[in-house]
Every structure is written in C-alpha cells, then in structure tokens.
Write an enzyme that holds these catalytic residues in place. Structure first.
Site, PDB file in Angstrom:
ATOM      1  CG  ASP A  72      -2.046  -0.845   1.138  1.00 46.95           C
ATOM      2  OD1 ASP A  72      -2.369  -1.646   0.266  1.00 46.95           O
ATOM      3  OD2 ASP A  72      -3.007  -0.611   2.019  1.00 46.95           O
ATOM      4  CG  HIS A 116      -4.102   3.038  -0.720  1.00 42.49           C
ATOM      5  ND1 HIS A 116      -5.109   2.136   0.051  1.00 42.49           N
ATOM      6  CD2 HIS A 116      -3.257   3.227   0.311  1.00 42.49           C
ATOM      7  CE1 HIS A 116      -4.982   2.183   1.384  1.00 42.49           C
ATOM      8  NE2 HIS A 116      -3.858   2.844   1.464  1.00 42.49           N
ATOM      9  CG  HIS A 124      -4.015   7.300   3.353  1.00 44.57           C
ATOM     10  ND1 HIS A 124      -4.217   6.806   4.663  1.00 44.57           N
ATOM     11  CD2 HIS A 124      -3.759   5.960   2.848  1.00 44.57           C
ATOM     12  CE1 HIS A 124      -3.996   5.748   4.917  1.00 44.57           C
ATOM     13  NE2 HIS A 124      -3.642   4.982   3.945  1.00 44.57           N
ATOM     14  CG  HIS A 173       2.221   0.247   4.223  1.00 47.30           C
ATOM     15  ND1 HIS A 173       1.731  -0.738   5.470  1.00 47.30           N
ATOM     16  CD2 HIS A 173       0.991   0.954   4.136  1.00 47.30           C
ATOM     17  CE1 HIS A 173       0.626  -0.600   5.729  1.00 47.30           C
ATOM     18  NE2 HIS A 173       0.337   0.592   5.059  1.00 47.30           N
TER      19      HIS A 173
END
Length: 261
Positions: A72, A123, A127, A217
């Site tokens: 991500d 994604h 965010h 990540h």
C-alpha cells in the site's frame, strides 16, 4: 478511532483481522463481503471464466496453497528496489497505489510495475478515510488515481483498498458505480510502526494462512529488506505467492464487493 462526521446511526467495528469497517443503516451488518475462497469456489461451480483484473495464466489457487502479497501507499523512493527483489524472486504482487506524491511523482515506477506483471490498484489520492466523506468527495479521492494509472499503463485499476480498511455500504455504492472491487487483508505486519525487519517478517509469517492477503507498505524503512526472507520462508512452508486477481481466479472482481479473507 477517528471521530466521524457522519450520522450516529453508523457503527464502527474492528474485525479479528484488525480491519475497521463502518457499518451503515444502524445494524451490525455490512453487505457484499466475500472471502476470496468463496468467490473462487462459486466461480468454479458455475463454470465461469475470469475477465478483468490483472490475472495472467498463473497458479491455480483451487489446487495450490496460495497467498496474495500486497503493498500500500506507493510508489515511493524504495519501490524500485522492491521491484528488483520481486523480479529476482519471480513473484508478482498487487500494488495499491496512492496518488498525491506517488503516482504523480513516480510514473516511471508505475509503468515498470505494469510491464513486469504486477497488479496496479487504487488506494485513493490523499489517503482520506472514505467513511467520513460524501459520495462526491469519495469519487474525488478515487478518480485521479484511476486517471493516472490509465494514462501511465493504458489500463485503469479494477481493485481498490480503502484507507485504514474503513468502508461501508455508501462507500461500496460509489465503488460499484466506478467499477472497483474493494480488497481488505488478513495479515498486517504494522510496518508503519517499526523499522525492525525481523519483527516485520515474524508478524507476516505468524499470521499467514492459505487464501490470505498480506498487507505491507514499501515506503517504510524496515519493509523492503524483509521481503526476500518473507518470500523464501513462505515458499518453504508450501505457499504460492500470487496477486489478488490470481487469488480470486477463476472469479472476476465484482465492483462494489468487499473481498476479505
């Protein structure tokens, strides 16, 4: 938990996987949640053939002990090193790409992902927690990443991951409209809170089960150095590492559906 701006009739819960889901309608029910195994088995029973997604003629997860590897929040400066590792190990992953400071800053890395057989997914642009937004605001978080990835690779994503795993029926409705399936996870190393590569590796290995989805990540310092050991250890344990679309195959990702092991 972050204070919500939405009506009090919505209830936030945390699942055993550590994923927070916002449940709508005043009852503890979230519609459209499906395990990858169940989606796959239903497709096998119906004789369906998969279309959409970034699946090639990869492993048959109805037979192999598969697990999906996902990253991500990239691409970022460390991502090319990760791509080097994945290429050396002959592993394809799914990258849930963030927009601001990422797809708009490292388009060459996004193109390399696609050219080397990885799955590119969405994604959000910045965010934001989608359950705190209106439908119009949710679209504004999703569409720029769709446009960036389409412009760079020639193909828009069909998968997305909501920030913090926070989703609900309103989010699902917008994703259905935009042609995106939601993908949550079953394993997280919480690599955003540690630089300890050995701890990241142990957390992944301790939590991994067949048909699971691993969340990492690549922009955090301890993560990329952990990846070679994670891959080697998973293979020694009999796992086949795949993309999310390969894990679902022969099912196709269904827009609006939430996939969670």
């Amino acid at each position: 938990m972050t204070r919500l701006r939405k009506p009090a009739s919505r209830v936030a819960v945390t699942l055993a996987t550590g994923v927070s889901l916002l449940l709508t309608g005043g009852c503890a029910t979230l519609h459209g949640v499906r395990a990858p195994h169940d989606a796959r088995e239903a497709a096998v029973e119906s004789g369906a053939r998969q279309s959409g997604g970034d699946r090639d003629d990869g492993p048959d997860c109805t037979v192999a002990k598969c697990v999906a590897l996902t990253f991500d929040g990239g691409p970022s400066r460390p991502t090319p090193k990760l791509l080097d590792i994945l290429k050396e190990k002959k592993v394809h992953a799914t990258f849930f790409l963030q927009g601001k400071g990422h797809t708009d800053t490292y388009p060459g890395t996004v193109l390399r992902m696609a050219e080397e057989g990885h799955e590119t997914a969405n994604h959000t642009w910045s965010h934001k927690v989608l359950t705190e937004l209106s439908a119009e605001e949710i679209e504004a978080e999703i569409k720029p990443v769709q446009d960036d990835v389409r412009r760079i690779t020639g193909r828009a994503p069909v998968l997305m991951r909501p920030p913090q795993g926070r989703t609900g029926d309103e989010v699902s409705a917008v994703m259905r409209k935009l042609g995106l399936a939601q993908v949550l996870w079953s394993v997280t190393a919480k690599d955003y809170e540690t630089t300890d590569t050995a701890l990241i590796t142990r957390r992944v290995l301790d939590g991994t089960r067949r048909d699971g989805i691993i969340l990492l990540h690549d922009r955090h310092k301890g993560t990329v150095p952990a990846v070679p050991g994670i891959i080697d250890s998973l293979r020694r344990r009999g796992y086949t590492i795949v993309t999310v679309s390969q894990l679902l195959a022969p099912a196709s990702p269904e827009p609006g559906t939430i996939y969670r092991p």
